[in-house]
Design a protein around this motif. Structure first.
Motif, short mmCIF file in Angstrom:
data_model
loop_
_atom_site.label_atom_id
_atom_site.label_comp_id
_atom_site.label_asym_id
_atom_site.label_seq_id
_atom_site.Cartn_x
_atom_site.Cartn_y
_atom_site.Cartn_z
N GLY A 12 0.80 -1.23 0.00
CA GLY A 12 0.00 0.00 0.00
C GLY A 12 0.83 1.28 0.00
N LYS A 13 2.11 1.20 -0.40
CA LYS A 13 2.98 2.39 -0.43
C LYS A 13 2.37 3.52 -1.26
CE LYS A 13 6.24 -0.14 -2.29
NZ LYS A 13 5.63 -1.47 -2.16
N SER A 14 1.99 3.18 -2.49
CA SER A 14 1.49 4.23 -3.39
C SER A 14 0.14 4.76 -2.91
CB SER A 14 1.37 3.69 -4.82
OG SER A 14 2.62 3.22 -5.26
N SER A 15 -0.73 3.88 -2.43
CA SER A 15 -2.04 4.34 -1.94
C SER A 15 -1.83 5.31 -0.78
CB SER A 15 -2.88 3.16 -1.45
OG SER A 15 -3.05 2.21 -2.46
N ASN A 194 -1.12 -1.10 7.55
CA ASN A 194 -2.15 -0.88 6.52
C ASN A 194 -2.91 -2.16 6.23
OD1 ASN A 194 -3.55 0.55 4.49
ND2 ASN A 194 -2.13 -0.18 2.91
N LYS A 195 -4.16 -1.99 5.81
CA LYS A 195 -5.09 -3.10 5.48
C LYS A 195 -5.40 -3.90 6.75
CE LYS A 195 -2.98 -3.75 0.92
NZ LYS A 195 -2.75 -4.65 -0.18
N PRO A 218 -7.22 1.04 8.23
CA PRO A 218 -8.03 -0.16 8.02
C PRO A 218 -8.03 -0.61 6.56
CG PRO A 218 -9.44 1.77 8.21
CD PRO A 218 -8.05 2.25 8.46
N ASP A 220 -10.01 -1.00 3.51
CA ASP A 220 -11.19 -0.23 3.12
C ASP A 220 -11.46 -0.48 1.63
OD1 ASP A 220 -12.82 2.00 2.13
OD2 ASP A 220 -12.52 2.87 4.12
N1 LIG Z 1 -6.12 0.30 3.18
C1 LIG Z 1 -6.41 -0.43 2.11
N2 LIG Z 1 -7.61 -1.06 2.01
C2 LIG Z 1 -7.92 -1.81 0.94
N3 LIG Z 1 -7.12 -2.00 -0.12
C3 LIG Z 1 -5.91 -1.40 -0.08
C4 LIG Z 1 -5.49 -0.58 1.02
N4 LIG Z 1 -4.24 -0.11 0.76
C5 LIG Z 1 -3.91 -0.60 -0.45
N5 LIG Z 1 -4.90 -1.38 -0.96
C6 LIG Z 1 -4.90 -2.12 -2.25
O1 LIG Z 1 -3.74 -2.93 -2.30
C7 LIG Z 1 -3.23 -2.96 -3.64
C8 LIG Z 1 -1.77 -2.52 -3.63
O2 LIG Z 1 -1.74 -1.14 -3.24
P1 LIG Z 1 -0.58 -0.17 -3.72
O3 LIG Z 1 -0.46 -0.20 -5.20
O4 LIG Z 1 -0.80 1.12 -3.05
O5 LIG Z 1 0.65 -0.94 -3.08
P2 LIG Z 1 2.21 -0.70 -3.35
O6 LIG Z 1 2.90 -1.08 -2.09
O7 LIG Z 1 2.44 0.67 -3.86
O8 LIG Z 1 2.47 -1.76 -4.50
P3 LIG Z 1 3.82 -1.90 -5.40
O9 LIG Z 1 4.82 -2.60 -4.56
O10 LIG Z 1 3.35 -2.73 -6.57
O11 LIG Z 1 4.24 -0.52 -5.78
C9 LIG Z 1 -4.16 -2.08 -4.48
O12 LIG Z 1 -5.11 -2.90 -5.09
C10 LIG Z 1 -4.82 -1.19 -3.44
O13 LIG Z 1 -6.11 -0.80 -3.84
#
Ligand SMILES: Nc1ncnc2c1ncn2[C@@H]1O[C@H](COP(=O)(O)OP(=O)(O)OP(=O)(O)O)[C@@H](O)[C@H]1O
Ligand SMILES: [Mg+2]
Length: 251
Positions: A12-15, A194-195, A218, A220
């Motif tokens: 979830g880094k980017s989110s 996260n999550k 959470p 979400d």
């Molecule tokens: N709090 C949350 N609740 C529900 N889904 C989440 C949450 N945070 C992230 N996600 C979901 O998890 C997935 C990965 O999220 P994200 O792309 O932000 O991760 P990342 O760490 O940036 O991934 P990468 O390593 O590929 O760059 C996405 O489908 C995103 O919608």
């Protein structure tokens, strides 16, 4: 304040980078988001912005950056930013803008067999080291999964590291590794869980150094759904406000 956001793939880094940037902007800060993930094309969508031109092109492209930054003359530390750079000094072509948020993408892997991402990380490391922020400005650096960016010193120019931890053994183990790396780099490290639901929160708080946990976010469905359909994460999410409060206190 310059903040590096790291963690395992998909945690979830980017989110969190996008949610935090939008929250800080709402609080009146200028936010420069640095997309330092060469293999992911989703952050700009989470921000509701266009993907800017790769910043590496401003320096002649990846090969040229490799020559300048990865093979500096003996005894010299190469630096393409001279005495320093401010957000206002970055050419417009390489920035997407929306309100108080600016997005800069260091470089993306676009072609089969084009080689490693080392030049991108080297450029990023120099840029963050030389970036001078004004009062009321935050830089948020979204990184690629894992720890490769640490090997190139991307964290050196940052003031603080936020590690995103999702409910997995992989994240728990990575937290130990990142803790050692940040300690030897002399950078303060904090965790964002996260999550999370009640059960996973309990387990994680017993598994990582809970004194480092500054926010619990959470799971979400809205985050998941917006990432699926390609909409910005422009909504309030529990834990993001606390994270912004924490960063405000640190400035
Ligand atoms: N709090 C949350 N609740 C529900 N889904 C989440 C949450 N945070 C992230 N996600 C979901 O998890 C997935 C990965 O999220 P994200 O792309 O932000 O991760 P990342 O760490 O940036 O991934 P990468 O390593 O590929 O760059 C996405 O489908 C995103 O919608
Ligand atoms: Mg990402």
């Amino acid at each position: 304040m310059k903040i590096l956001i790291c963690g395992k793939g998909g945690c979830g880094k980017s989110s969190i980078t996008a949610l935090l940037a939008i929250e800080l902007e709402k609080r009146g800060y200028k936010v420069i988001v640095v997309d330092n993930d060469e293999s992911n094309f989703g952050l700009h969508i989470q921000l509701g912005m266009e993907l800017p031109k790769d910043f590496v092109l401003h320096f002649g492209g990846k090969k040229m950056v490799a020559e300048k930054l990865l093979k500096p003359k003996e005894g010299e530390r190469s630096n393409v930013f001279g005495k320093g750079i401010r957000a206002s000094g970055i050419p417009e072509d390489y920035m997407s803008k929306k309100g108080g948020i600016s997005l800069l993408a260091i470089g993306k892997i676009r072609d089969f067999g084009e080689g490693c991402a080392c030049p991108f990380n080297a450029l990023s490391a120099d840029f963050l080291r030389m970036l001078e922020l004004n009062k009321g400005e935050f830089a948020l650096v979204d990184t690629d999964a894992g720890v490769e960016h640490f090997g190139r010193g991307v964290e050196a120019g940052c003031n603080l590291i936020l590690m995103v931890i999702d409910p997995s053994q992989e994240s728990i183990r990575l937290a130990e590794k990142v803790s050692k790396i940040s300690e030897s780099a002399g950078k303060p490290l904090y965790y964002v869980l996260n999550k999370i639901d009640e059960e996973t929160a309990r387990f994680l708080l017993d598994s990582v150094d809970r004194n480092k946990v500054v926010s619990v976010i959470p799971e979400d469905k809205r985050v998941f759904k917006n990432c699926l359909v390609g909409e910005a994460l422009d909504f309030e999410l529990k834990g993001i406000g606390e994270l912004a409060d924490f960063l405000e206190r640190k400035t």
